[in-house]
Design a protein around this motif. Sequence first.
Motif, PDB file in Angstrom:
ATOM      1  N   PRO A   1      71.152 -29.065   6.084  1.00  0.00           N
ATOM      2  CA  PRO A   1      70.252 -30.179   5.602  1.00  0.00           C
ATOM      3  C   PRO A   1      70.610 -30.384   3.939  1.00  0.00           C
ATOM      4  CG  PRO A   1      68.836 -28.221   5.694  1.00  0.00           C
ATOM      5  CD  PRO A   1      70.018 -28.024   6.525  1.00  0.00           C
ATOM      6  N   TYR A   2      71.059 -29.296   3.254  1.00  0.00           N
ATOM      7  CA  TYR A   2      71.638 -29.467   1.902  1.00  0.00           C
ATOM      8  C   TYR A   2      73.089 -28.673   1.781  1.00  0.00           C
ATOM      9  CZ  TYR A   2      66.558 -29.761   1.138  1.00  0.00           C
ATOM     10  OH  TYR A   2      65.332 -30.091   1.358  1.00  0.00           O
ATOM     11  N   SER A   3      73.617 -28.929   0.487  1.00  0.00           N
ATOM     12  CA  SER A   3      74.934 -28.212   0.167  1.00  0.00           C
ATOM     13  C   SER A   3      74.711 -26.958   0.198  1.00  0.00           C
ATOM     14  CB  SER A   3      75.374 -28.945  -0.859  1.00  0.00           C
ATOM     15  OG  SER A   3      76.259 -28.012  -1.779  1.00  0.00           O
ATOM     16  N   PRO A   4      75.753 -26.133   0.641  1.00  0.00           N
ATOM     17  CA  PRO A   4      75.632 -24.656   0.679  1.00  0.00           C
ATOM     18  C   PRO A   4      76.031 -24.117  -0.609  1.00  0.00           C
ATOM     19  CG  PRO A   4      77.705 -25.204   1.523  1.00  0.00           C
ATOM     20  CD  PRO A   4      76.984 -26.486   1.496  1.00  0.00           C
ATOM     21  N   THR A   5      76.514 -24.882  -1.697  1.00  0.00           N
ATOM     22  CA  THR A   5      77.191 -24.192  -3.043  1.00  0.00           C
ATOM     23  C   THR A   5      76.452 -24.883  -4.007  1.00  0.00           C
ATOM     24  OG1 THR A   5      78.628 -25.833  -2.657  1.00  0.00           O
ATOM     25  CG2 THR A   5      79.333 -23.731  -2.109  1.00  0.00           C
ATOM     26  N   VAL A   6      75.835 -26.208  -3.979  1.00  0.00           N
ATOM     27  CA  VAL A   6      75.192 -26.753  -5.312  1.00  0.00           C
ATOM     28  C   VAL A   6      73.722 -26.643  -4.952  1.00  0.00           C
ATOM     29  CG1 VAL A   6      75.054 -28.814  -6.663  1.00  0.00           C
ATOM     30  CG2 VAL A   6      77.188 -28.342  -5.232  1.00  0.00           C
ATOM     31  N   GLY A   7      73.216 -26.049  -5.855  1.00  0.00           N
ATOM     32  CA  GLY A   7      71.828 -25.881  -5.899  1.00  0.00           C
ATOM     33  C   GLY A   7      70.928 -26.640  -7.016  1.00  0.00           C
ATOM     34  N   ASP A   8      69.679 -26.783  -6.886  1.00  0.00           N
ATOM     35  CA  ASP A   8      68.671 -27.436  -8.024  1.00  0.00           C
ATOM     36  C   ASP A   8      68.269 -26.343  -8.752  1.00  0.00           C
ATOM     37  OD1 ASP A   8      66.975 -28.705  -9.339  1.00  0.00           O
ATOM     38  OD2 ASP A   8      65.832 -29.534  -7.852  1.00  0.00           O
ATOM     39  N   LEU A   9      68.964 -26.010 -10.003  1.00  0.00           N
ATOM     40  CA  LEU A   9      68.293 -24.879 -10.769  1.00  0.00           C
ATOM     41  C   LEU A   9      67.138 -25.029 -11.289  1.00  0.00           C
ATOM     42  CD1 LEU A   9      71.587 -23.774 -12.528  1.00  0.00           C
ATOM     43  CD2 LEU A   9      70.021 -22.297 -11.186  1.00  0.00           C
ATOM     44  N   LYS A  10      66.923 -26.395 -11.543  1.00  0.00           N
ATOM     45  CA  LYS A  10      65.550 -26.668 -12.304  1.00  0.00           C
ATOM     46  C   LYS A  10      64.224 -26.591 -11.408  1.00  0.00           C
ATOM     47  CE  LYS A  10      65.908 -30.693 -14.345  1.00  0.00           C
ATOM     48  NZ  LYS A  10      65.735 -31.831 -14.929  1.00  0.00           N
ATOM     49  N   GLY A  11      64.400 -27.371 -10.339  1.00  0.00           N
ATOM     50  CA  GLY A  11      63.167 -27.419  -9.612  1.00  0.00           C
ATOM     51  C   GLY A  11      62.798 -26.590  -8.424  1.00  0.00           C
ATOM     52  N   SER A  12      64.086 -25.717  -8.061  1.00  0.00           N
ATOM     53  CA  SER A  12      63.863 -25.104  -6.635  1.00  0.00           C
ATOM     54  C   SER A  12      64.428 -23.693  -6.432  1.00  0.00           C
ATOM     55  CB  SER A  12      64.334 -25.798  -5.555  1.00  0.00           C
ATOM     56  OG  SER A  12      65.852 -26.260  -5.758  1.00  0.00           O
ATOM     57  N   ARG A  13      64.334 -22.988  -7.570  1.00  0.00           N
ATOM     58  CA  ARG A  13      64.578 -21.569  -7.635  1.00  0.00           C
ATOM     59  C   ARG A  13      63.658 -20.630  -6.821  1.00  0.00           C
ATOM     60  NH1 ARG A  13      65.291 -18.642 -12.296  1.00  0.00           N
ATOM     61  NH2 ARG A  13      66.659 -17.287 -11.178  1.00  0.00           N
ATOM     62  N   LEU A  14      64.197 -19.791  -5.703  1.00  0.00           N
ATOM     63  CA  LEU A  14      63.475 -18.826  -5.275  1.00  0.00           C
ATOM     64  C   LEU A  14      62.240 -19.540  -4.535  1.00  0.00           C
ATOM     65  CD1 LEU A  14      63.903 -15.858  -7.843  1.00  0.00           C
ATOM     66  CD2 LEU A  14      65.101 -16.181  -5.440  1.00  0.00           C
ATOM     67  N   LEU A  15      62.277 -20.481  -3.831  1.00  0.00           N
ATOM     68  CA  LEU A  15      61.094 -21.060  -3.201  1.00  0.00           C
ATOM     69  C   LEU A  15      60.801 -20.308  -1.960  1.00  0.00           C
ATOM     70  CD1 LEU A  15      61.462 -24.769  -3.673  1.00  0.00           C
ATOM     71  CD2 LEU A  15      60.147 -23.211  -4.920  1.00  0.00           C
ATOM     72  N   ALA A  16      59.765 -20.122  -1.640  1.00  0.00           N
ATOM     73  CA  ALA A  16      59.174 -19.360  -0.286  1.00  0.00           C
ATOM     74  C   ALA A  16      59.728 -20.255   0.810  1.00  0.00           C
ATOM     75  CB  ALA A  16      57.991 -18.844  -0.215  1.00  0.00           C
ATOM     76  N   PRO A  17      59.865 -19.901   2.056  1.00  0.00           N
ATOM     77  CA  PRO A  17      60.214 -20.627   3.117  1.00  0.00           C
ATOM     78  C   PRO A  17      59.121 -21.813   3.382  1.00  0.00           C
ATOM     79  CG  PRO A  17      60.631 -18.434   3.804  1.00  0.00           C
ATOM     80  CD  PRO A  17      60.034 -18.569   2.458  1.00  0.00           C
ATOM     81  N   SER A  18      59.597 -23.188   3.752  1.00  0.00           N
ATOM     82  CA  SER A  18      58.469 -24.129   3.639  1.00  0.00           C
ATOM     83  C   SER A  18      59.067 -25.168   4.693  1.00  0.00           C
ATOM     84  CB  SER A  18      58.229 -24.687   2.336  1.00  0.00           C
ATOM     85  OG  SER A  18      59.313 -25.307   1.974  1.00  0.00           O
ATOM     86  N   ALA A  19      58.321 -26.339   4.667  1.00  0.00           N
ATOM     87  CA  ALA A  19      59.019 -27.534   5.546  1.00  0.00           C
ATOM     88  C   ALA A  19      60.328 -27.925   4.911  1.00  0.00           C
ATOM     89  CB  ALA A  19      57.905 -28.590   5.786  1.00  0.00           C
ATOM     90  N   ALA A  20      60.404 -28.195   3.689  1.00  0.00           N
ATOM     91  CA  ALA A  20      61.654 -28.792   3.042  1.00  0.00           C
ATOM     92  C   ALA A  20      62.881 -27.634   3.074  1.00  0.00           C
ATOM     93  CB  ALA A  20      61.172 -29.174   1.656  1.00  0.00           C
ATOM     94  N   HIS A  21      62.468 -26.086   2.787  1.00  0.00           N
ATOM     95  CA  HIS A  21      63.563 -25.416   2.803  1.00  0.00           C
ATOM     96  C   HIS A  21      62.947 -24.142   3.684  1.00  0.00           C
ATOM     97  CE1 HIS A  21      65.511 -27.016  -0.520  1.00  0.00           C
ATOM     98  NE2 HIS A  21      64.228 -27.002  -1.052  1.00  0.00           N
ATOM     99  N   TRP A  22      63.534 -24.312   5.062  1.00  0.00           N
ATOM    100  CA  TRP A  22      62.816 -23.432   6.160  1.00  0.00           C
ATOM    101  C   TRP A  22      63.276 -21.980   5.767  1.00  0.00           C
ATOM    102  CZ3 TRP A  22      64.631 -25.904  11.524  1.00  0.00           C
ATOM    103  CH2 TRP A  22      64.069 -26.949  11.608  1.00  0.00           C
ATOM    104  N   PHE A  23      64.367 -21.819   5.256  1.00  0.00           N
ATOM    105  CA  PHE A  23      64.562 -20.172   4.850  1.00  0.00           C
ATOM    106  C   PHE A  23      64.152 -19.865   3.297  1.00  0.00           C
ATOM    107  CE2 PHE A  23      67.647 -19.135   8.520  1.00  0.00           C
ATOM    108  CZ  PHE A  23      66.608 -19.373   9.693  1.00  0.00           C
TER     109      PHE A  23
END
Lengths: 249, 287, 306
Positions: free
Chosen positions: C64-86
Motif C-alpha cells: 500500500p505504501y512505499s517501502p523506503t519513503v516514510g512520513d517522518l512528521k505524522g506517522s512515526r512508530l504507529l501501532a497496527p491499525s486499519a491504515a497501517h496493518w503492521f
Amino acid sequence: MNAALSIDGLEVVFDRFRALKGVSLEVKSGESFGLVGESGSGKSTLLRAIAGLAPAASGTIAVNGKSLGARRDKAFYREVQMVFQDPYGSLHPRQTVDRLLQEPLAIHGFADGEKRIQRALDEVGLGTGFRFRYSHQLSGGQRQRVAIARALILEPSILLLDEPTSALDASVQAEVLNLLEEIRRRRKLTFLMVSHDLAIITHMCERLMVMQNGEAVENLTAAQLVGHRATKDYTRNLLRASDGFVRTA
Amino acid sequence: MSGDRNKQRSMSTLLDVDDLRVTFPTRTGLIEAVRGVSFSLGRERLGIVGESGSGKSQTGRAIMGLTPPQAEVTAGKLAFDGIDLLAASPRDRRSLRGKRIAMILQDPKYSLDPVMSIGRQIVETLRTHEKVGKAEARDRALAMLEAVQIRDPTRVFGLHPHEVSGGMGQRAMIAMMLIAGPEMMIADEPTSALDVTVQLDVLNILDKLVSERGMGLIFISHDLRLVSSFCDRVIVMYAGKVVEQIKASELRDAQHPYTRGLLNCMPRIGFERHPLPVLDRKPEWAA
Amino acid sequence: MSAEAIQSRRDWLLSERPASRMQARLGRTYVAWRRFSANRLAFLGLLIIIALLVVAALADVLAPYSPTVGDLKGSRLLAPSAAHWFGTDDLGRDILSRVIFGSRWTLYVVILVAIIAAPIGLLVGTVAGYAGGWVDAILMRITDIFLAFPKLILALAFVAALGPGIENAVLAIAITSWPPYARIARAETLTVRNSDYIKAVQLMGASPFRIVLRHIMPLCISSLIIRVTLDMAGIILTAAGLGFLGLGAQPPLPEWGAMIASGRRFVLDQWWVAGAPGFAILIVSLGFNLLGDGLRDALDPRSGDQ
C-alpha cells in the motif's frame, strides 16, 4: 590362430589376498566355455579381470590374438561385453530401458540408434511395449533380457556371463538360457560363462574348467563330465552334490 | 510301511492350517499374498515349493506370527498342537516362538546378532526359554554346536557371526534355533545362500535332528528337485494357492502342469534338451 | 472435465507401458507428486512458498505504501491499525509494505545461494567420491576446513573481508554452505560407484567424466534438493543474522534481518517493528522446512522406486 580369448598365468591380488593364482585358459572362437566353482573359487574374479574391472597383477590376456594392456580401449568394449548376475543391480534405477540402450550407442557414436534399439529389444523377446519402462517396472527375467540387449547392442563377438540366471526363478531361467543359446547360434558368439551349477554349465558349454581357491582344478569337456570321467575328487564331489540330497541311512 | 507312517502322522498332527489368507494393503488396493492355503503337518518333513511371489514365504511367516503388522492374516483354522495361534495373545505367541516353534532364514548374517558372540547368543536363547544355570547353559550350548557338526565348538563358541563362513553361520543358526528343543521348525530357504557341497552338509544335519528328535519340519524352497530329494511330502504353490500336494517319491507322476513344467524346465546333467522346455503359464492356474 | 476424462488421463500417466519418453517422465513425476500431495503439511509448506513467490512478484501492486519513503512528521512508530496493518517504524515507513518488498530480498538471497552452493557441492562430492585416492583426499580435506568453522562465524569473516552489502552476504553464505552438500553427494556416490549398473556403463567404454555427469549426478540430485530445501530456513536466518549485525543488506533496503535489527531498540514498547519481519522469517522458514520434509518422502530413492 582362432583363439578368441587366451589367458596365461593370470594373477589378481586384492590387498595381499591372492584371488587368482596364475590361471591359464584358452577359449576358441565360437566356443562356449564354462567356469565352475564354489564361492571364493575366483571364477567371477577371472571374468572381471578380463573385463578390466579387476586389476591383473601379472599374466597376460589376449582377445582375438591381441594382447591387452592395463587400460581397455573403446575397441575392446565393442569386442567384449558382459552380463551380470543380479538383474536388480545391473540396471540404473533412474533410467528407462530406452535410455539404458542408448548410452552405449551414444558413447560409440552410432547414428542409427533408433533402429538398433528396436532390433535389440526384438532380439531378446521384449516388444516395444517395454522400451520406455523404468527398471522397477520390470520383472527379474525382463530385466535380465534388457541387460542382454544392452550387451548385444554394440555387436560384440565375446560375451562374458556372470551367473546370468542364478537370481531368477527356475522357469524364467530356462527362458533366459534358451535365449542365450539362440543368440549365440545366430550371432556366432563366443561365451565365457560362470556358474556354480554344473547342470547349467553342461547344458550351455562344450568345455569347462573347474576352479577352487583361485586355481584351476581341471579342464574337461562337457561330455567327459556327463560321462563321469572327471579325474579329480573335487570335481566328483561337485557332481555328486548336484544330484540333490541323498539320505545316508 | 507307508500305511504305518500315515497312521502315526494323523495321530500326532502338530500343525493344522485351513484356508490361510494373508492380505497386504497397498496404494492401489489389497494384494492377497496367500489365498486359502490348507495343509496339516505331523512329525515329518514337509516341503513347500514355489517361485517368487507364490506366497510360500508368507505362509511360513504367518505360521510363525512374523507377518508385517500392516498385513492381515485370516484362517479357518491355524492351530499348533491344539493351540489356536490366531487367538493367542502376542505374549503367548512369543513364548511359543523359539520354545516350541523355531525358524531358520536364508541368510544367517541377518538373523544373528552381529555384536554378540555365537556362544552367548545360544546361551541367551536357552535361558529366555528355560530356567537353567550359567554353567549348564554353556555345556548345553557346546553340546548343541557339536550336534550341528561344528568341529571345534569351544572356539566357535567365542566367535562373532562375521568371523565364520556362511555354512558355519547357518549351522550356528540351527544350533541356536534347536537349543530350546522345539517340536516344529520352519526353514525358509535355509541353504540357498550356501555352496552345493555345504548345502548337503547342512541338510544332513537337519535331517538327523528331525529324525532323532521327532520334529516336524516345514522346508520352504524354490528348488523343487532339492526339496523332493529331502522331504517326505511336497506342497507346490502358485500365485498364493496350493496347486498340488504330493508325496516326494511320487513326484515323477505329478498331475498338475505347473509341477511338471517346473520339474522339466531345469537343465539336468546327462539329459540333453535344446532348447529347454519352458513353462506355459495358464491363467486358470491362478484362478 | 468429466470424471472419465480425468480417469483416463490418470491411467495414461500411471501406465505400466509408456509409449514415449515423455509419457514415462510425466508418469514418474505424477507418482512423486501424488506421494508429495498426500502429505498435508508438505502441501502447506508448498502453499507458503508459492505465496512468497506471488507476494514477491506482485510487491508493487500489493504494497500500500512505499517501502523506503516514510512520513517522518505524522506517522512515526504507529501501532497496527486499519491504515497501517503492521504499524510503522521509526522513520514513519509502513511495515507491511517493507515486509512485502523484503520478500524479494529473501528470495534473492535464497535462490542465489542455492544456485551457487548446490552445484559446487554436487561437483566436488561426486568427483571426490568417484575418483577416490588423492583427488578424494584433497577435495575432502578442503571441505573439512570449511566445516571446521561455525557457518555464521565464517560468513562473518568473509563479509568483513569483502565489505558489507547484500551481494557479498550472498557470496559469503554460498561459500560457507556448499561443504555439507559435497559430503552428501560424496556419500551417495560411494554407495553407487561399485554397483553393477555403474560397472556396466564402464564396460560400455564411458569416460569417467560421462559416468559422473550422466549416471552418478542424477542419483545424488534428489537427496541434494531435499537438503537444500531444508537448509533454506538456515540460509534465511544467516542472511537475517548478517543483516542484523549490519553486515548484510544496508539501509534503506527492506531486508527482514536488517528490519529486526533496527526495530530491536524499541522492541518492548513498539514490538511490531521487530515482530512483523520476525514473524515473516518464521513463516517462510517453516514453509521451507515443511516442503523439504515432504520432498524427502516423495523423492527419496530409498523409499522404493514405486
